[in-house]
Design a protein around this motif. Structure first.
Motif, PDB file in Angstrom:
ATOM      1  N   PRO A  40       0.867  -1.185   0.000  1.00 50.75           N
ATOM      2  CA  PRO A  40       0.000   0.000   0.000  1.00 50.75           C
ATOM      3  C   PRO A  40       0.899   1.230   0.000  1.00 50.75           C
ATOM      4  CG  PRO A  40      -0.595  -1.498   1.768  1.00 50.75           C
ATOM      5  CD  PRO A  40       0.690  -2.018   1.187  1.00 50.75           C
ATOM      6  N   LEU A  41       0.462   2.255  -0.666  1.00 46.82           N
ATOM      7  CA  LEU A  41       1.284   3.444  -0.821  1.00 46.82           C
ATOM      8  C   LEU A  41       1.744   4.008   0.528  1.00 46.82           C
ATOM      9  CD1 LEU A  41       2.479   5.273  -2.905  1.00 46.82           C
ATOM     10  CD2 LEU A  41       0.373   6.613  -2.874  1.00 46.82           C
ATOM     11  N   SER A  42       0.833   4.043   1.496  1.00 49.85           N
ATOM     12  CA  SER A  42       1.176   4.617   2.803  1.00 49.85           C
ATOM     13  C   SER A  42       2.384   3.900   3.421  1.00 49.85           C
ATOM     14  CB  SER A  42      -0.017   4.552   3.741  1.00 49.85           C
ATOM     15  OG  SER A  42      -0.527   3.250   3.761  1.00 49.85           O
ATOM     16  N   GLU A  43       2.432   2.569   3.240  1.00 51.62           N
ATOM     17  CA  GLU A  43       3.556   1.819   3.819  1.00 51.62           C
ATOM     18  C   GLU A  43       4.856   2.088   3.071  1.00 51.62           C
ATOM     19  OE1 GLU A  43       2.943  -2.372   4.686  1.00 51.62           O
ATOM     20  OE2 GLU A  43       0.842  -1.877   5.118  1.00 51.62           O
ATOM     21  N   THR A  44       4.728   2.316   1.771  1.00 48.53           N
ATOM     22  CA  THR A  44       5.905   2.662   0.977  1.00 48.53           C
ATOM     23  C   THR A  44       6.609   3.867   1.591  1.00 48.53           C
ATOM     24  OG1 THR A  44       4.796   1.917  -1.016  1.00 48.53           O
ATOM     25  CG2 THR A  44       6.667   3.363  -1.315  1.00 48.53           C
ATOM     26  N   TYR A  45       5.815   4.855   1.954  1.00 50.49           N
ATOM     27  CA  TYR A  45       6.411   6.066   2.516  1.00 50.49           C
ATOM     28  C   TYR A  45       7.040   5.802   3.877  1.00 50.49           C
ATOM     29  CZ  TYR A  45       4.059   8.396  -1.321  1.00 50.49           C
ATOM     30  OH  TYR A  45       3.646   8.762  -2.573  1.00 50.49           O
ATOM     31  N   THR A  46       6.420   4.908   4.652  1.00 49.79           N
ATOM     32  CA  THR A  46       6.995   4.580   5.961  1.00 49.79           C
ATOM     33  C   THR A  46       8.350   3.882   5.783  1.00 49.79           C
ATOM     34  OG1 THR A  46       4.712   4.037   6.482  1.00 49.79           O
ATOM     35  CG2 THR A  46       6.308   3.767   8.237  1.00 49.79           C
ATOM     36  N   VAL A  47       8.423   2.991   4.788  1.00 49.95           N
ATOM     37  CA  VAL A  47       9.689   2.306   4.535  1.00 49.95           C
ATOM     38  C   VAL A  47      10.755   3.322   4.089  1.00 49.95           C
ATOM     39  CG1 VAL A  47      10.864   0.594   3.087  1.00 49.95           C
ATOM     40  CG2 VAL A  47       8.563   0.128   3.945  1.00 49.95           C
ATOM     41  N   LEU A  48      10.360   4.210   3.171  1.00 52.27           N
ATOM     42  CA  LEU A  48      11.319   5.214   2.686  1.00 52.27           C
ATOM     43  C   LEU A  48      11.793   6.124   3.812  1.00 52.27           C
ATOM     44  CD1 LEU A  48       9.711   6.178  -0.740  1.00 52.27           C
ATOM     45  CD2 LEU A  48      11.921   5.060  -0.396  1.00 52.27           C
ATOM     46  N   LYS A  49      10.904   6.432   4.707  1.00 52.74           N
ATOM     47  CA  LYS A  49      11.245   7.274   5.870  1.00 52.74           C
ATOM     48  C   LYS A  49      12.403   6.631   6.637  1.00 52.74           C
ATOM     49  CE  LYS A  49       9.263   8.733  10.319  1.00 52.74           C
ATOM     50  NZ  LYS A  49      10.277   8.112  11.184  1.00 52.74           N
ATOM     51  N   GLU A  50      12.308   5.289   6.831  1.00 54.53           N
ATOM     52  CA  GLU A  50      13.368   4.582   7.559  1.00 54.53           C
ATOM     53  C   GLU A  50      14.659   4.558   6.748  1.00 54.53           C
ATOM     54  OE1 GLU A  50      12.993   3.825  10.690  1.00 54.53           O
ATOM     55  OE2 GLU A  50      10.931   4.599  10.454  1.00 54.53           O
ATOM     56  N   LEU A  53      -0.199  17.227  -3.989  1.00 55.34           N
ATOM     57  CA  LEU A  53      -0.333  16.087  -4.904  1.00 55.34           C
ATOM     58  C   LEU A  53      -1.652  15.335  -4.711  1.00 55.34           C
ATOM     59  CD1 LEU A  53       3.351  14.890  -4.557  1.00 55.34           C
ATOM     60  CD2 LEU A  53       2.323  15.719  -6.671  1.00 55.34           C
ATOM     61  N   GLU A  54      -2.429  15.789  -3.759  1.00 57.81           N
ATOM     62  CA  GLU A  54      -3.728  15.176  -3.454  1.00 57.81           C
ATOM     63  C   GLU A  54      -3.614  13.658  -3.348  1.00 57.81           C
ATOM     64  OE1 GLU A  54      -6.932  16.896  -5.836  1.00 57.81           O
ATOM     65  OE2 GLU A  54      -5.695  18.661  -6.107  1.00 57.81           O
ATOM     66  N   LEU A  55      -2.791  13.227  -2.400  1.00 50.99           N
ATOM     67  CA  LEU A  55      -2.525  11.803  -2.263  1.00 50.99           C
ATOM     68  C   LEU A  55      -3.630  11.039  -1.538  1.00 50.99           C
ATOM     69  CD1 LEU A  55       1.256  11.809  -1.192  1.00 50.99           C
ATOM     70  CD2 LEU A  55       0.317  11.637  -3.490  1.00 50.99           C
ATOM     71  N   GLU A  56      -4.457  11.773  -0.759  1.00 58.28           N
ATOM     72  CA  GLU A  56      -5.345  11.026   0.140  1.00 58.28           C
ATOM     73  C   GLU A  56      -6.347  10.116  -0.557  1.00 58.28           C
ATOM     74  OE1 GLU A  56      -5.129  14.220  -0.163  1.00 58.28           O
ATOM     75  OE2 GLU A  56      -6.865  15.341   0.566  1.00 58.28           O
ATOM     76  N   GLU A  57      -6.708  10.463  -1.818  1.00 57.12           N
ATOM     77  CA  GLU A  57      -7.697   9.617  -2.501  1.00 57.12           C
ATOM     78  C   GLU A  57      -7.202   8.180  -2.695  1.00 57.12           C
ATOM     79  OE1 GLU A  57      -7.948  10.959  -6.581  1.00 57.12           O
ATOM     80  OE2 GLU A  57      -7.737  13.054  -6.029  1.00 57.12           O
ATOM     81  N   PHE A  58      -5.883   7.984  -2.697  1.00 53.68           N
ATOM     82  CA  PHE A  58      -5.408   6.623  -2.998  1.00 53.68           C
ATOM     83  C   PHE A  58      -4.278   6.156  -2.077  1.00 53.68           C
ATOM     84  CE2 PHE A  58      -3.656   9.813  -5.881  1.00 53.68           C
ATOM     85  CZ  PHE A  58      -2.301   9.686  -5.682  1.00 53.68           C
ATOM     86  N   ILE A  59      -4.085   6.857  -0.980  1.00 56.73           N
ATOM     87  CA  ILE A  59      -2.934   6.567  -0.114  1.00 56.73           C
ATOM     88  C   ILE A  59      -2.950   5.142   0.460  1.00 56.73           C
ATOM     89  CG2 ILE A  59      -4.005   7.540   2.005  1.00 56.73           C
ATOM     90  CD1 ILE A  59      -0.345   8.115   1.114  1.00 56.73           C
ATOM     91  N   HIS A  60      -4.152   4.542   0.597  1.00 58.50           N
ATOM     92  CA  HIS A  60      -4.198   3.186   1.165  1.00 58.50           C
ATOM     93  C   HIS A  60      -4.241   2.097   0.100  1.00 58.50           C
ATOM     94  CE1 HIS A  60      -4.311   4.904   5.084  1.00 58.50           C
ATOM     95  NE2 HIS A  60      -5.379   5.625   4.786  1.00 58.50           N
ATOM     96  N   ASN A  61      -4.255   2.495  -1.141  1.00 63.04           N
ATOM     97  CA  ASN A  61      -4.279   1.500  -2.225  1.00 63.04           C
ATOM     98  C   ASN A  61      -2.870   0.966  -2.479  1.00 63.04           C
ATOM     99  OD1 ASN A  61      -6.772   2.626  -2.303  1.00 63.04           O
ATOM    100  ND2 ASN A  61      -6.678   3.299  -4.425  1.00 63.04           N
ATOM    101  N   SER A  62      -2.810  -0.257  -3.037  1.00 62.03           N
ATOM    102  CA  SER A  62      -1.488  -0.760  -3.382  1.00 62.03           C
ATOM    103  C   SER A  62      -1.082  -0.151  -4.731  1.00 62.03           C
ATOM    104  CB  SER A  62      -1.478  -2.285  -3.437  1.00 62.03           C
ATOM    105  OG  SER A  62      -2.186  -2.722  -4.563  1.00 62.03           O
TER     106      SER A  62
END
Ligand SMILES: Nc1ncnc2c1ncn2[C@@H]1O[C@H](COP(=O)(O)OP(=O)(O)O)[C@@H](O)[C@H]1O
Ligand SMILES: [Mg+2]
Length: 337
Positions: free
Chosen positions: A116-126, A146-155
């Motif tokens: 999911p996109l949100s997790e991608t960012y968490t990994v990149l943060k680390e 970038l109006e990410l919220e519409e799809f932030i939880h999608n893979s």
């Protein structure tokens, strides 16, 4: 401020490959002789780019744009010359360089397909060791521009091309790199998404003073984002300057077609020719074409002068577009334009 973030000095890149001969005989020949071919992809290029600049790096297919960007991102080593990005040679210190740059390729994603996109960012943060505070601040900003919220939880695999581009941009910028390379960031996107991406890039540049190097086939991207452009052709730099200067030097020409009520007499034609020797005038039956440079007259002035003399039924204005200028430069080189 006004510090050079990027400095290329006489950079050359050659690719050496083994020559291949066709057919069976060729294959056998290839076993015994190793003839090589040298391809010069980047030929003695120098330029420097200041912090916070947005520069369009343009040229036709195979001109050497991606090769230059690969050297600036540390993927390739120059055959000759040096390339400095934020004070280091990227290919000599890829790890440090990775912290200084962000890269987005329009045609392939850097994101993990199944996360999911949100997790991608968490990994990149680390990976990039971004503090909680910075992470929050930046993500909030990306959510907004970038109006990410519409799809932030999608893979990632379920995202549309436009959503994926927006997601990729945020990923490339999460560690707040000094330099952002964008290789065809709007390719294949519809006009609405293009516009959003352009606005976001502008917003990021304003907020973080990020230096942006953009390669694109879409000259609209350049017009909207870059004051300065560098044009390369067959590995050589052929233009480096402002977009405005390019247009002034090569793009001032304008053509106006008038449809006249009646075919003018010879005297009339003569009097039109006498209006100014700075206008190129051609008459064909009822059509009158006037070619001029906008440094000499405005469109309104030309229309005014002609219509004071002749009865006109229709007017068509054709200005030289940036696309035309660039096309001419590719075809003929700067000297010939
Ligand atoms: N790995 C490589 N091996 C051999 N030739 C290459 C390689 N990469 C690029 N080239 C050649 O170098 C030239 C410049 O390529 P590239 O930098 O990709 O151009 P652009 O991005 O402007 O389209 C092309 O002629 C291309 O075929
Ligand atoms: Mg390319």
């Amino acid at each position: 401020m006004n510090q050079n973030v990027i400095e290329l000095t006489n950079v050359r890149k050659e690719f050496v490959s083994t020559k291949h001969y066709p057919g069976f005989k060729g294959a056998v020949k290839g076993l015994f002789t190793k003839e090589t071919e040298t391809k010069v992809a980047v030929d003695d290029i120098s330029f420097s780019i200041e912090e916070g600049e947005m520069v369009g790096y343009i040229g036709s297919n195979g001109a050497g744009k991606s090769t230059t960007i690969k050297m600036m991102s540390g993927i390739l080593t120059p055959t000759q010359g040096t390339c400095l990005v934020n004070g280091i040679e990227p290919y000599k210190n890829r790890k440090v360089n990775a912290k200084n740059i962000g890269v987005v390729f329009g045609q392939r994603t850097q994101l993990w397909w199944d996360l999911p996109l949100s997790e991608t960012y968490t990994v990149l943060k680390e990976i990039y060791e971004v503090s909680d505070e910075d992470f929050k601040e930046r993500m909030n900003f990306f959510y907004e521009v970038l109006e990410l919220e519409e799809f932030i939880h999608n893979s990632v695999r379920t995202l549309s091309l436009g959503q994926r581009m927006r997601a990729d941009l945020a990923a490339a910028l999460l560690h707040n790199p000094k330099v952002l390379y964008l290789d065809e960031p709007t390719i294949g996107l519809d006009i609405v998404v293009k516009d959003r991406i352009r606005q976001a890039i502008r917003g990021i540049n304003e907020k973080y003073n990020t230096t942006v190097i953009l390669t694109t086939h879409d000259l609209g991207d350049i017009e909207e984002l870059c004051k300065r452009i560098i044009i390369i052709d067959a590995g050589k730099k052929i233009y480096d300057g402002t977009l405005l200067d390019l247009k002034r030097s090569y793009g001032g020409s304008c053509n106006i077609h008038f449809e006249m009520k009646e075919i003018p007499s010879a005297e009339k034609i003569q009097s039109i020719h006498n209006i100014s020797d700075k206008m190129g005038i051609a008459v064909k039956k009822k059509t009158l074409s006037v070619n001029f440079n906008k440094n000499d007259f405005t469109v309104a002035q030309v229309i005014g002068k002609i219509m004071a003399d002749i009865e006109v039924t229709d007017v068509q204005i054709k200005e030289t577009e940036l696309t035309d200028i660039v096309k001419r430069i590719y075809q003929n080189g700067v000297e010939a334009v």
